[in-house]
Design an enzyme around this catalytic site. Structure first.
Site, short mmCIF file in Angstrom:
data_model
loop_
_atom_site.label_atom_id
_atom_site.label_comp_id
_atom_site.label_asym_id
_atom_site.label_seq_id
_atom_site.Cartn_x
_atom_site.Cartn_y
_atom_site.Cartn_z
N GLY A 160 0.82 -1.22 0.00
CA GLY A 160 0.00 0.00 0.00
C GLY A 160 0.85 1.26 0.00
O GLY A 160 0.53 2.23 -0.69
N CYS A 161 1.93 1.23 0.75
CA CYS A 161 2.80 2.41 0.84
C CYS A 161 3.53 2.65 -0.48
O CYS A 161 3.74 3.80 -0.88
CB CYS A 161 3.79 2.24 1.99
SG CYS A 161 2.97 2.10 3.60
N THR A 162 3.90 1.58 -1.16
CA THR A 162 4.55 1.71 -2.46
C THR A 162 3.57 2.28 -3.48
O THR A 162 3.91 3.21 -4.23
CB THR A 162 5.10 0.36 -2.93
OG1 THR A 162 6.08 -0.09 -1.98
CG2 THR A 162 5.73 0.46 -4.31
N ALA B 161 3.09 6.05 -2.73
CA ALA B 161 4.26 6.84 -3.12
C ALA B 161 4.37 6.95 -4.65
O ALA B 161 4.67 8.01 -5.18
CB ALA B 161 5.53 6.22 -2.54
#
Length: 168
Positions: free
Chosen positions: A43-45, A48
Site C-alpha cells: 500500500g505504501c509503495t 508513493a
C-alpha cells in the site's frame, strides 16, 4: 487527527538525503503531508508511486508533497531509488511529528494491540493551517455503482481538493 482550520504543528525532520526540512521554511506554500506505515510495503509503495506520477500536477498547483514514516533516511533513499520516486520522504523515527499530527495511535491487527502509524493525509495552506484532512486512508478503493465498477484513487481526491481550495 488535527481539525480543519487549526494551525499545523511545526516540524523539522531529515529527508532521504539527511537534509533537514522544517515547516518554518515552507511558510507561504501549499503542503501535502501524507503519513504512511512503512517503505517497501504494497500500500505504501502504491501511494508513493501515485504521488510521484501526479507530482507535475501538484507542482502546477504550487504544492510540495512530503511523505512521512518512521523509516530512516537510508531506508527512504533505497525506497526512492528502487521505485524511481520523485517525492520527498521525511524520517520520524521518534514519532514526534506523528504524535503532534495525531497519526501515531493504538491499532489492532489479528486481535493484537500495538502503537502504529494511521495512514493520514493533510493539506496545509500557505498560512500554515490545516485546510483538508483524510484519516484511515485507503490508497485505492474498489467501488461499484449501478453495476459499473470503478476505483477511487486517494491521490486523485487530494489533488481535486487542493484545486478546489485554491479556487475558493
Amino acid at each position: 487527527m488535527l481539525e480543519i482550520g487549526t494551525v499545523a504543528p511545526d516540524f523539522c525532520l531529515e529527508n532521504q538525503d539527511e537534509v533537514e526540512i522544517c515547516s518554518r521554511d515552507l511558510k507561504g506554500k501549499w503542503i501535502v503531508l501524507y503519513f504512511y506505515p512503512k517503505d517497501n510495503t504494497p500500500g505504501c509503495t502504491t501511494e508513493a508511486c501515485d504521488f510521484t506520477e501526479q507530482l507535475p500536477e501538484f507542482q502546477g498547483l504550487k504544492a510540495a508533497i512530503f511523505g512521512v514514516s518512521a523509516d530512516s533516511p537510508k531506508v527512504h533513499r533505497s525506497f526512492i531509488e528502487k521505485q524511481s520516486l520523485k517525492i520527498t520522504l521525511l524520517s520520524d523515527p521518534e514519532h514526534t511529528m506523528m504524535e503532534d499530527y495525531g497519526v501515531w495511535a493504538l491499532k489492532k491487527n489479528y486481535g493484537k494491540e500495538y502503537m502504529g502509524i494511521v495512514r493520514t493525509t493533510y493539506i496545509i495552506d500557505p498560512q500554515g493551517k490545516v485546510a483538508a484532512a483524510w484519516g484511515n486512508v485507503k490508497v485505492r478503493q474498489k467501488r461499484s455503482k449501478n453495476g459499473e465498477k470503478y476505483e477511487i484513487v486517494h491521490v486523485e481526491e487530494v489533488k481535486k481538493k487542493l484545486a478546489e481550495l485554491q479556487n475558493s
